[in-house]
Structures are given as structure tokens and as C-alpha cells.
Write an enzyme that holds these catalytic residues in place. Structure first.
Site, mmCIF file in Angstrom:
data_model
loop_
_atom_site.group_PDB
_atom_site.id
_atom_site.type_symbol
_atom_site.label_atom_id
_atom_site.label_comp_id
_atom_site.label_asym_id
_atom_site.label_seq_id
_atom_site.Cartn_x
_atom_site.Cartn_y
_atom_site.Cartn_z
ATOM 1 N N HIS A 34 -4.691 -4.266 6.303
ATOM 2 C CA HIS A 34 -4.772 -3.156 7.038
ATOM 3 C C HIS A 34 -6.895 -3.686 6.468
ATOM 4 O O HIS A 34 -7.192 -3.472 7.449
ATOM 5 C CB HIS A 34 -4.936 -2.795 5.511
ATOM 6 C CG HIS A 34 -3.059 -2.370 5.434
ATOM 7 N ND1 HIS A 34 -2.928 -1.569 6.566
ATOM 8 C CD2 HIS A 34 -2.342 -2.509 4.782
ATOM 9 C CE1 HIS A 34 -1.740 -1.092 6.580
ATOM 10 N NE2 HIS A 34 -1.373 -2.198 5.032
ATOM 11 N N GLU A 135 8.124 -4.001 -0.603
ATOM 12 C CA GLU A 135 7.154 -3.311 -0.609
ATOM 13 C C GLU A 135 8.129 -2.040 0.228
ATOM 14 O O GLU A 135 7.834 -1.614 1.571
ATOM 15 C CB GLU A 135 5.650 -3.650 -0.023
ATOM 16 C CG GLU A 135 5.379 -4.219 1.772
ATOM 17 C CD GLU A 135 4.262 -4.508 1.809
ATOM 18 O OE1 GLU A 135 3.374 -3.559 1.308
ATOM 19 O OE2 GLU A 135 4.263 -4.513 3.045
ATOM 20 N N ASP A 161 3.148 0.784 -0.849
ATOM 21 C CA ASP A 161 4.505 0.982 0.685
ATOM 22 C C ASP A 161 5.922 0.833 -0.451
ATOM 23 O O ASP A 161 6.721 2.045 0.509
ATOM 24 C CB ASP A 161 4.668 -0.516 1.469
ATOM 25 C CG ASP A 161 3.810 0.349 2.096
ATOM 26 O OD1 ASP A 161 2.969 0.880 3.609
ATOM 27 O OD2 ASP A 161 2.720 -0.969 2.721
HETATM 28 C C1 3PY Z 1 1.111 -1.489 -0.826
HETATM 29 O O1 3PY Z 1 1.081 -1.522 -2.164
HETATM 30 O O2 3PY Z 1 1.839 -0.884 0.129
HETATM 31 C C2 3PY Z 1 0.640 -3.024 -0.722
HETATM 32 O O3 3PY Z 1 0.786 -3.707 0.170
HETATM 33 C C3 3PY Z 1 -0.778 -3.543 -1.028
HETATM 34 O O4 3PY Z 1 -2.491 -3.821 -0.707
HETATM 35 MG MG MG Z 2 1.419 -2.711 1.931
#
Ligand code: 3PY
Ligand code: MG
Length: 240
Positions: A34, A135, A161
Site C-alpha cells: 500500500h 488476512e 483485511d
Molecule cells: C491489514 O490489517 O490488513 C494489513 O494488511 C495491515 O497492514
Molecule cells: Mg492487509
């Protein structure tokens, strides 16, 4: 890096990274998913950080062998691999992080080109850390298989995520302290395999909550947050 405190960074400014590297943290994670850290910027950032006391990791943009190799070639101590959806992704990430016979990493570290010593493939394989992110629902469902994947050194929780994809909130994930809660399942899977647990907290409060879940390594804050907090602290002191 047991019980460690890291910072998540998006900057491509080597001087700022060096400042952060001298501020008592245990690691920096440069975000190439990101943040604007691209492959062209990486070698110079790696060179700048080569002598720093604090090691850096790179959060690569995807499960991408070329990116994983480039991050490690630039001197990263390890990689954080996002968007892993199951054991196949975990295996691909792990293979990309180590040289044969353990993996499929290609030889070509930049570090010797800027005056450092090239590690042997064996030493590099020993030192590298491949943390795969949990995630996605797929990663959570297969977390035991992912944790058991050879070459996966840690499970890194991405609460933003993970909560988004599960239709919940990061707060709800962190608040769930039940034995079969999502974070408890991640920690248990990692412990069964003797690998690391880590996560993105973003604030000291969330970092404490993650530690209470048993996560070993937490990204406590971000470069943007500490810069803004520093300005606020200075202004508050001025107005005292
Ligand atoms: C998330 O929490 O999805 C991340 O990728 C943190 O950077
Ligand atoms: Mg993430």
C-alpha cells in the site's frame, strides 16, 4: 526478534527511515503493497539501511516470487507476504524466500555490490524470515496447514483485511478473547509448529491487545502516525 516492537512505514525517504531505525524499535517494515515503495526504490533504501542497528522487512505487494527475491536482494531481513489465501500461496512464498535446496530463490544479492559481504546461501537461508499474512478467510480456514508449510517462519495477522473479508471489524477481532476466537486459532496454529506470530497493530493500544492474544511481534505504529504525533506533542508543549 522475540516480543518485538516494529514500525510500519510507507515513506521512500532514506533519511527518515534512518531516523526511525535509530529510535529504539526492533524492526521496520517497508510497505510495498500500500505504500509507494517500488522495486526501483528498494536498492537505495536497502543501501541506506545496511549499517543501521534496526533490521528492515519488506511487505511485498503480493505472493510474488520476483518481488520476494528483490526485497531480500536489497538486504531485507525478511518479507511479510500479504493476501495469502491458503497453503499453496504459503508454499510459493516460502520457496521464493530461500535458496536451493530449501527453496527456489535465485542468486543475486545486491549487498555485495555496495561493499557488504555476500552471505553464503546457507547463512541467508538460516537468517531470512518469511512471515505470511493471515488476512483472508481462506488463510484462516487453513491456518494449521499454512503454519506447517516448510519455510513459513511466522503468521502475520492483518486485522484490517481479515475483518473486512469476514464482515466484522478489527475491534471485534481484537475483542474476541474466546478460546476458539480467530486470533486464538492463529496463535495456536503457530505455537503447534513453533513459528512466530506477528501482527499489524497501528497503535500502542491495539499492540497491547494483540500481545494479550499472544502475538510475539507487533507493528506498534506507522511512520505517518509518529510524525503527526510528534508535531502534536511539540505544539502542545509550546502552548503549555
Ligand atoms: C491489514 O490489517 O490488513 C494489513 O494488511 C495491515 O497492514
Ligand atoms: Mg492487509
Amino acid at each position: 526478534m522475540s516480543g518485538s516492537r516494529g514500525i510500519w512505514t510507507c515513506t521512500t525517504d532514506a533519511d527518515l527511515l534512518l531516523r526511525l531505525a535509530g529510535a529504539g524499535l526492533d524492526w521496520l517494515a517497508l510497505d510495498a503493497q500500500h505504500g509507494p515503495v517500488d522495486r526501483a526504490a528498494l536498492p537505495a533504501l536497502g543501501r541506506a539501511l545496511a549499517g543501521a542497528a534496526t533490521p528492515f522487512l519488506v511487505r511485498v505487494p503480493a505472493v510474488d516470487a520476483a518481488w520476494i527475491g528483490a526485497a531480500l536482494d536489497a538486504g531485507a531481513a525478511g518479507v511479510v507476504v500479504p493476501s495469502v489465501t491458503g497453503p499453496d500461496d504459503a508454499r510459493r512464498a516460502a520457496l521464493a524466500a530461500r535458496y536451493p535446496p530449501l527453496g527456489e530463490r535465485s542468486w543475486g544479492p545486491f549487498a555485495p555490490l555496495w561493499g557488504g559481504d555476500a552471505p553464503t546461501p546457507e547463512a541467508a537461508n538460516e537468517a531470512v524470515r518469511c512471515w505470511v499474512m493471515v488476512e483472508t478467510p481462506g488463510a484462516l480456514d487453513t491456518v494449521d496447514e499454512i503454519a506447517a508449510t516448510p519455510g513459513v517462519d511466522g503468521l502475520f495477522v492483518g486485522p484490517l483485511d481479515l475483518s473486512l473479508s469476514l464482515g466484522t471489524t478489527a475491534d471485534a477481532l481484537l475483542d474476541d478473547t474466546s478460546d476458539d476466537g480467530r486470533l486464538a486459532r492463529v496463535v495456536a496454529a503457530a505455537r503447534r509448529q513453533g513459528i512466530d506470530t506477528a501482527g499489524f497493530a497501528g497503535t500502542p493500544g491495539n499492540a497491547r491487545r494483540m500481545r494479550a492474544h499472544g502475538l510475539d511481534h507487533v507493528a506498534v505504529t506507522t511512520d505517518a502516525a509518529v510524525v503527526a504525533a510528534g508535531v502534536r506533542a511539540v505544539l502542545a508543549e509550546l502552548d503549555d
